[in-house]
Scaffold this motif. Structure first.
Motif, PDB file in Angstrom:
ATOM      1  N   ALA A  60     -16.258  14.179   5.555  1.00 54.76           N
ATOM      2  CA  ALA A  60     -16.873  13.137   6.445  1.00 54.76           C
ATOM      3  C   ALA A  60     -16.526  11.717   6.349  1.00 54.76           C
ATOM      4  O   ALA A  60     -16.535  10.816   7.178  1.00 54.76           O
ATOM      5  CB  ALA A  60     -18.492  13.435   6.437  1.00 54.76           C
ATOM      6  N   ASN A  61     -15.614  11.466   5.119  1.00 52.74           N
ATOM      7  CA  ASN A  61     -15.186  10.000   4.848  1.00 52.74           C
ATOM      8  C   ASN A  61     -13.805  10.202   4.757  1.00 52.74           C
ATOM      9  O   ASN A  61     -13.387   9.124   4.249  1.00 52.74           O
ATOM     10  CB  ASN A  61     -15.972   9.737   3.334  1.00 52.74           C
ATOM     11  N   ILE A  62     -13.408  10.937   5.843  1.00 46.22           N
ATOM     12  CA  ILE A  62     -11.640  10.935   5.737  1.00 46.22           C
ATOM     13  C   ILE A  62     -11.473  10.863   7.250  1.00 46.22           C
ATOM     14  O   ILE A  62     -12.010  12.038   8.048  1.00 46.22           O
ATOM     15  CB  ILE A  62     -10.969  12.021   5.268  1.00 46.22           C
ATOM     16  N   MET A  63     -11.087   9.852   8.073  1.00 46.95           N
ATOM     17  CA  MET A  63     -10.679   9.982   9.272  1.00 46.95           C
ATOM     18  C   MET A  63      -9.339  10.213   9.630  1.00 46.95           C
ATOM     19  O   MET A  63      -8.398   9.793   8.910  1.00 46.95           O
ATOM     20  CB  MET A  63     -11.032   8.449  10.079  1.00 46.95           C
ATOM     21  N   VAL A  64      -9.028  11.043  10.680  1.00 45.54           N
ATOM     22  CA  VAL A  64      -7.622  11.270  10.863  1.00 45.54           C
ATOM     23  C   VAL A  64      -7.470  10.716  12.529  1.00 45.54           C
ATOM     24  O   VAL A  64      -8.416  10.835  13.560  1.00 45.54           O
ATOM     25  CB  VAL A  64      -7.607  13.047  11.154  1.00 45.54           C
ATOM     26  N   THR A  65      -6.668   9.890  12.546  1.00 45.17           N
ATOM     27  CA  THR A  65      -6.416   9.211  13.899  1.00 45.17           C
ATOM     28  C   THR A  65      -5.636   9.970  14.822  1.00 45.17           C
ATOM     29  O   THR A  65      -5.000  11.160  14.311  1.00 45.17           O
ATOM     30  CB  THR A  65      -5.468   7.807  13.557  1.00 45.17           C
ATOM     31  N   PRO A  66      -5.421   9.664  16.043  1.00 38.39           N
ATOM     32  CA  PRO A  66      -4.689  10.400  17.066  1.00 38.39           C
ATOM     33  C   PRO A  66      -3.336  10.625  16.648  1.00 38.39           C
ATOM     34  O   PRO A  66      -2.875  11.563  16.984  1.00 38.39           O
ATOM     35  CB  PRO A  66      -4.893   9.932  18.287  1.00 38.39           C
ATOM     36  N   GLN A  67      -2.755   9.676  15.714  1.00 34.95           N
ATOM     37  CA  GLN A  67      -1.465   9.686  15.362  1.00 34.95           C
ATOM     38  C   GLN A  67      -1.572  10.452  14.018  1.00 34.95           C
ATOM     39  O   GLN A  67      -0.087  10.624  13.719  1.00 34.95           O
ATOM     40  CB  GLN A  67      -0.809   8.406  15.039  1.00 34.95           C
ATOM     41  N   GLY A  68      -2.406  11.090  13.596  1.00 42.76           N
ATOM     42  CA  GLY A  68      -2.307  12.055  12.292  1.00 42.76           C
ATOM     43  C   GLY A  68      -2.300  11.331  11.171  1.00 42.76           C
ATOM     44  O   GLY A  68      -2.029  11.975  10.084  1.00 42.76           O
ATOM     45  N   SER A  69      -2.669   9.962  11.135  1.00 42.11           N
ATOM     46  CA  SER A  69      -2.777   9.283   9.756  1.00 42.11           C
ATOM     47  C   SER A  69      -4.284   9.240   9.184  1.00 42.11           C
ATOM     48  O   SER A  69      -5.120   9.757   9.993  1.00 42.11           O
ATOM     49  CB  SER A  69      -2.510   7.723  10.032  1.00 42.11           C
ATOM     50  N   ALA A  70      -4.334   9.261   7.782  1.00 45.45           N
ATOM     51  CA  ALA A  70      -5.733   9.344   7.325  1.00 45.45           C
ATOM     52  C   ALA A  70      -6.144   8.142   6.823  1.00 45.45           C
ATOM     53  O   ALA A  70      -5.233   6.957   6.546  1.00 45.45           O
ATOM     54  CB  ALA A  70      -5.458  10.455   6.158  1.00 45.45           C
ATOM     55  N   LYS A  71      -7.415   7.691   6.989  1.00 47.28           N
ATOM     56  CA  LYS A  71      -7.996   6.538   6.478  1.00 47.28           C
ATOM     57  C   LYS A  71      -9.313   6.930   5.651  1.00 47.28           C
ATOM     58  O   LYS A  71     -10.169   7.905   6.173  1.00 47.28           O
ATOM     59  CB  LYS A  71      -8.600   5.691   7.652  1.00 47.28           C
ATOM     60  N   LEU A  72      -9.506   6.398   4.446  1.00 50.10           N
ATOM     61  CA  LEU A  72     -10.551   6.600   3.621  1.00 50.10           C
ATOM     62  C   LEU A  72     -11.656   5.669   4.015  1.00 50.10           C
ATOM     63  O   LEU A  72     -11.480   4.377   4.033  1.00 50.10           O
ATOM     64  CB  LEU A  72     -10.047   6.365   2.089  1.00 50.10           C
ATOM     65  N   LEU A  73     -12.937   6.094   4.393  1.00 49.94           N
ATOM     66  CA  LEU A  73     -14.022   5.579   4.721  1.00 49.94           C
ATOM     67  C   LEU A  73     -15.099   5.133   3.552  1.00 49.94           C
ATOM     68  O   LEU A  73     -15.325   6.000   2.633  1.00 49.94           O
ATOM     69  CB  LEU A  73     -14.872   6.018   5.859  1.00 49.94           C
ATOM     70  N   ASP A  74     -16.108   4.239   3.663  1.00 48.87           N
ATOM     71  CA  ASP A  74     -17.357   4.098   3.221  1.00 48.87           C
ATOM     72  C   ASP A  74     -17.265   3.806   1.573  1.00 48.87           C
ATOM     73  O   ASP A  74     -16.987   4.714   0.840  1.00 48.87           O
ATOM     74  CB  ASP A  74     -18.000   5.273   3.234  1.00 48.87           C
ATOM     75  N   LEU A  75     -17.218   2.669   1.261  1.00 44.11           N
ATOM     76  CA  LEU A  75     -17.430   2.058  -0.191  1.00 44.11           C
ATOM     77  C   LEU A  75     -19.146   2.110  -0.656  1.00 44.11           C
ATOM     78  O   LEU A  75     -19.205   1.444  -1.747  1.00 44.11           O
ATOM     79  CB  LEU A  75     -16.785   0.921  -0.483  1.00 44.11           C
ATOM     80  N   GLY A  76     -19.785   2.848   0.134  1.00 41.52           N
ATOM     81  CA  GLY A  76     -21.428   2.575  -0.253  1.00 41.52           C
ATOM     82  C   GLY A  76     -21.712   3.179  -1.480  1.00 41.52           C
ATOM     83  O   GLY A  76     -22.727   2.547  -2.011  1.00 41.52           O
TER      84      GLY A  76
END
Length: 465
Positions: free
Chosen positions: A223-239
């Motif tokens: 749930a804390n890894i976003m996959v963009t429409p281009q297929g790249s990954a972003k790590l979320l949430d430093l809470g």
């Protein structure tokens, strides 16, 4: 509905809320054919629908205004558009930076108001009532803000700014259009290895940056890894992040500690489940292994069970070998996943960068990225925009929360309690570590069988006499 305000009151609340600038509102209403003198001929609902059709209000904003709620629809420079989610440390909203959107307004949109899909951000809010009742939440919020200030990497979501408006603390984050890995796998099934490899190489790259900034994420999960429409990954949430270069707070309720577990039980490292702050960066590598296991099989290593069950399984049980659930996973990739899942941190890869290098070494050419259908920013707003009630964070939490919306299920990311004393049943996809031969169920079965045969022989012998 009888509980809705009148059209005249609805117009007044729009102006007071700031979702549409008060100086531009008369022109917009005139274009819609609305006149204050004939407001009795209009219903507030009909007027709201017209404004929604023209992209001037979202369903969420309209629902609040129709119920007489207007405070908090604008926080600082941000128009709150729709809820994205809620956790134990605040709520996250899809919002619009009105400063970024002002250029579009000057270009001649309807009534000088920019479309709601310009200048999107993810706005994390600390509800005022929560800050008053739980001072530790304010400390956690400030810690998260400080940690975001350390981070500047394309594989980790960026903080744009932090501030306070109307007495409301907020953190404005880069909005990442896409789908979470959790949703991606849940809706479209497990990932093929050639798609998982480059995606997780990027996640490992982001983790390496956090670790170089002396930060441990402590909540790596799908749930804390976003996959963009281009297929790249972003790590979320430093809470739930922990800084290794500063002492942990004395109050264990802020960052966790021995006996106060912080994390998500399906993905938490064994050592983190024992002592939330007595860990190093390798706890994130274990969670990364659990997440990669989920991506390749469609299930976490230890599905089902209670929180106590999961803690014991993470500490003592071994997950079923990944190739038994997905035989097409390359042996080398399966072996890497199970090294990441080693109970002993010393047996895991040494760093996130090493994980990245091992992943990329599994293929000779760059694999294809995870392909998702492209969608516009307007469609992004529409994806989240509902007339959901129960997200009045600017008021005391006395209003019932709709159980049908994802944001209505709080996830504090923490659990305070002792582990179960007795071993719980094993999960469907796990096996206990090998037992000594003397404790093997097969040995006991053979011994019991031999005893019964011996007893039967004695009975037969006695009868023959």
């Amino acid at each position: 509905m009888s509980s809705e305000v009148s059209a005249a009151r609805f117009v007044e609340l729009i102006g007071r809320s700031g979702v549409v600038p008060a100086e531009r509102l008369p022109r917009i209403l005139a274009e819609l054919g609305y006149e204050a003198s004939s407001s009795s001929h209009w219903s507030a609902r009909a007027l709201a629908d017209r404004l929604i059709e023209r992209g001037l209000l979202t369903h969420f904003q309209a629902a609040k205004l129709l119920r007489g709620r207007w405070i908090g629809l604008v926080v600082g420079s941000y128009r709150v558009l729709a809820p994205l989610g809620r956790g134990g440390m605040g709520m996250v909203f899809l919002a619009q930076d009105q400063r970024t959107a002002s250029d579009s307004a000057a270009a001649g949109e309807v009534g000088g108001v920019p479309p709601v899909w310009e200048g999107l951000v993810a706005l994390k809010i600390l509800p005022p009532h929560l800050a008053r009742k739980e001072p530790r939440m304010q400390e956690r919020f400030e810690r998260e803000q400080r940690y975001y200030q350390r981070v500047q990497h394309p594989r980790v979501v960026r903080m744009l700014e932090a501030g306070e408006g109307q007495g409301i603390r907020y953190i404005a984050l880069e909005f990442v259009p896409g789908r979470s890995l959790q949703e991606l796998v849940s809706r479209w099934g497990r990932l093929e290895a050639e798609r998982a490899i480059p995606l997780f190489a990027e996640v490992a790259e982001g983790l390496q940056h956090l670790h170089e900034q002396n930060l441990i994420h402590r909540d790596v999960k799908p749930a804390n890894i976003m996959v963009t429409p281009q297929g790249s990954a972003k790590l979320l949430d430093l809470g739930l992040a922990l800084a290794t270069d500063e002492p942990p707070p004395q109050d264990i309720r802020i960052a966790g500690g021995k006996g106060y577990i912080v994390g998500t039980m399906d993905y938490i490292a064994p050592e983190q489940a024992r002592h939330a702050t007595a860990i190093d960066h390798r706890a994130d590598l274990y969670a990364l292994g659990c997440t990669l296991y989920f991506a390749l099989t469609g299930t976490p290593p230890f599905p089902g069970g209670s929180k106590r069950d999961k803690i014991r399984w993470q500490r003592q049980a071994e997950p079923i070998f990944i190739r038994e659930l997905n035989p097409v996973v390359p042996p080398a990739l399966a072996e890497l996943v199970h090294r990441l899942l080693a109970k002993d941190p010393a047996q895991r890869p040494a760093s996130a960068w090493q994980v990245r290098e091992e992943l990329l070494a599994l293929t000779q050419s760059m694999p294809s990225a995870v392909a998702l259908p492209a969608w516009s920013a307007q469609e992004t707003v529409e994806l989240f925009d509902t007339d959901t009630v129960g997200t009045d964070w600017w008021e005391d939490a006395s209003e019932p929360v709709s159980p049908t919306h994802p944001a209505s299920t709080p996830n504090t990311g923490e659990w305070n309690g002792a582990p179960a004393i007795q071993p719980p049943p094993l999960p469907p996809h796990a096996r206990q570590p090998s037992m000594p031969q003397s404790q093997s169920p097969l040995v006991w079965t053979l011994l019991v069988s031999l005893g019964l045969l011996l007893l039967a022989a004695v009975v037969i012998l006695l009868r023959s006499l």
